[in-house]
Design a protein around this motif. Structure first.
Motif, short mmCIF file in Angstrom:
data_model
loop_
_atom_site.label_atom_id
_atom_site.label_comp_id
_atom_site.label_asym_id
_atom_site.label_seq_id
_atom_site.Cartn_x
_atom_site.Cartn_y
_atom_site.Cartn_z
N SER A 3 0.77 -1.19 0.06
CA SER A 3 -0.04 0.06 0.04
C SER A 3 0.96 1.25 -0.10
O SER A 3 1.98 1.07 0.62
N PRO A 4 0.58 2.39 -0.50
CA PRO A 4 1.51 3.80 -0.54
C PRO A 4 1.43 4.10 0.94
O PRO A 4 2.12 4.94 1.00
N LEU A 5 0.49 3.93 1.77
CA LEU A 5 0.74 4.51 3.13
C LEU A 5 2.00 3.97 3.79
O LEU A 5 2.45 2.95 3.64
N LYS A 6 2.37 5.03 4.44
CA LYS A 6 3.84 4.87 4.83
C LYS A 6 4.01 3.93 5.84
O LYS A 6 4.94 3.26 6.16
N ARG A 7 2.94 3.71 6.82
CA ARG A 7 3.09 2.60 7.87
C ARG A 7 3.30 1.19 6.88
O ARG A 7 3.79 0.01 7.57
N ALA A 8 2.54 0.87 5.81
CA ALA A 8 2.70 -0.21 5.14
C ALA A 8 4.14 -0.37 4.43
O ALA A 8 4.71 -1.52 4.67
N VAL A 9 4.55 0.77 3.72
CA VAL A 9 5.76 0.82 3.10
C VAL A 9 6.94 0.33 4.27
O VAL A 9 7.61 -0.33 4.13
N GLU A 10 6.60 1.26 5.47
CA GLU A 10 7.85 0.94 6.26
C GLU A 10 7.90 -0.45 6.90
O GLU A 10 8.92 -1.03 7.19
N SER A 11 6.61 -1.27 7.01
CA SER A 11 6.49 -2.36 7.60
C SER A 11 7.23 -3.36 6.44
O SER A 11 8.05 -4.44 6.99
N ALA A 12 6.92 -3.30 5.44
CA ALA A 12 7.58 -4.20 4.24
C ALA A 12 8.97 -4.19 4.18
O ALA A 12 9.69 -5.02 4.19
N GLU A 13 9.48 -2.78 4.21
CA GLU A 13 10.86 -2.66 4.22
C GLU A 13 11.66 -3.16 5.42
O GLU A 13 12.67 -3.73 5.37
N LEU A 14 11.20 -3.09 6.49
CA LEU A 14 11.70 -3.52 7.74
C LEU A 14 11.72 -4.97 7.71
O LEU A 14 12.74 -5.57 8.05
N ALA A 15 10.50 -5.48 7.22
CA ALA A 15 10.72 -7.01 7.39
C ALA A 15 11.56 -7.67 6.28
O ALA A 15 12.36 -8.60 6.41
N ALA A 16 11.56 -6.97 5.11
CA ALA A 16 12.77 -7.43 3.99
C ALA A 16 14.11 -6.87 4.04
O ALA A 16 14.96 -7.79 3.36
N GLY A 17 14.15 -5.78 4.46
CA GLY A 17 15.63 -5.51 4.36
C GLY A 17 15.77 -4.87 3.22
O GLY A 17 17.01 -4.55 2.88
N ARG A 18 14.92 -4.31 2.39
CA ARG A 18 14.98 -3.54 1.05
C ARG A 18 13.80 -2.98 0.49
O ARG A 18 12.88 -3.09 1.28
N ALA A 19 13.77 -2.22 -0.60
CA ALA A 19 12.82 -1.31 -0.84
C ALA A 19 11.79 -2.33 -1.59
O ALA A 19 11.83 -3.40 -2.06
N VAL A 20 10.41 -2.04 -1.74
CA VAL A 20 9.34 -2.61 -2.01
C VAL A 20 9.34 -2.45 -3.45
O VAL A 20 10.24 -1.68 -4.28
N ASP A 21 9.00 -3.58 -4.31
CA ASP A 21 9.09 -3.65 -5.88
C ASP A 21 7.84 -2.66 -6.39
O ASP A 21 8.07 -2.15 -7.49
N ILE A 22 6.62 -2.97 -5.80
CA ILE A 22 5.65 -2.23 -6.29
C ILE A 22 4.80 -1.54 -5.08
O ILE A 22 4.58 -2.21 -4.25
N VAL A 23 4.33 -0.25 -5.31
CA VAL A 23 3.41 0.45 -4.38
C VAL A 23 2.08 0.43 -5.33
O VAL A 23 2.10 1.11 -6.33
N ASP A 24 1.21 0.11 -4.65
CA ASP A 24 -0.20 0.03 -5.52
C ASP A 24 -1.51 0.70 -4.64
O ASP A 24 -1.75 0.28 -3.59
#
Length: 209
Positions: A76-97
């Motif tokens: 999701s584009p919301l900050k809490r979702a992006v930060e959660s994905a990046e914290l879990a994966a240790g990298r940037a997300v591939d797609i923001v939808d």
């Protein structure tokens, strides 16, 4: 529908099923230990959408297992979702939808009555479900958005890919029913709290009716 622009994925072994791991974000940094009127809740929700998560929190091991195996990470584009994905994966997300953004929570006008955000969220969701949108996205509009997102997820999760999705509590619930109707089998789930997730599988050669 047209094929989405899918980033290059990491090499992987041949898999017989496509996999979706749809997670809720981690614990947000904005405090819920406050009381407010319905108008105050609307202001609070704007800050909630603009804010991120507590960075020091621990990502559950089961979720780390799946995000580290993922070929694609979508958020999701919301900050809490992006930060959660990046914290879990240790990298940037591939797609923001944008179709993964949380469903609207228009608080009903209850005068000067005060409640905590969790209680306002419950009241707002009930009223919203039964038709109260107050100029924001309605339940039927959110449902249409979910159907589009299910089509996109089917396009992303092909050829045995594992797709990790970082989104929100209610929109994830809405995705659940639509995905099951499309032949996805829910193999595991662990509630709707922060960092909770549902894992779905569908055969690689599955054809939607």
């Amino acid at each position: 529908m047209s094929e989405p622009d899918i980033p290059q994925t990491r090499s992987r072994e041949a898999r017989a099923v496509n996999t979706l791991v749809i997670a809720r974000h981690g614990k947000p940094s904005l405090s819920r230990k406050v009381y407010m009127t319905w108008q105050g809740y609307r202001d609070w929700w704007i800050k909630y959408d603009q804010g991120g998560i507590v960075q020091s929190q621990r990502v559950p091991p089961k979720l780390l297992f799946w995000v580290n195996k993922a070929d694609l990470i979508i958020s999701s584009p919301l900050k809490r979702a992006v930060e959660s994905a990046e914290l879990a994966a240790g990298r940037a997300v591939d797609i923001v939808d944008d179709h993964l953004v949380e469903a609207a929570l228009p608080s009903p006008p209850f005068g000067k009555f005060k409640m905590r955000p969790k209680s306002w969220g419950t009241a707002a969701r009930i009223f919203w479900y039964f038709g109260w949108s107050d100029g924001l996205e309605s339940h039927s509009e959110a449902r249409a958005r979910v159907e589009i997102m299910c089509d996109r997820l089917a396009d992303y999760a092909t050829d045995g890919k594992i797709v990790y999705v970082s989104a929100h509590g209610w929109i994830n619930r809405m995705l659940k029913g639509s995905l099951i109707k499309r032949g996805w089998k829910m193999r595991s789930q662990n509630g709707d709290l922060h960092w909770s997730f549902r894992r779905y599988e569908r055969p690689v050669n599955y054809k939607e009716k």
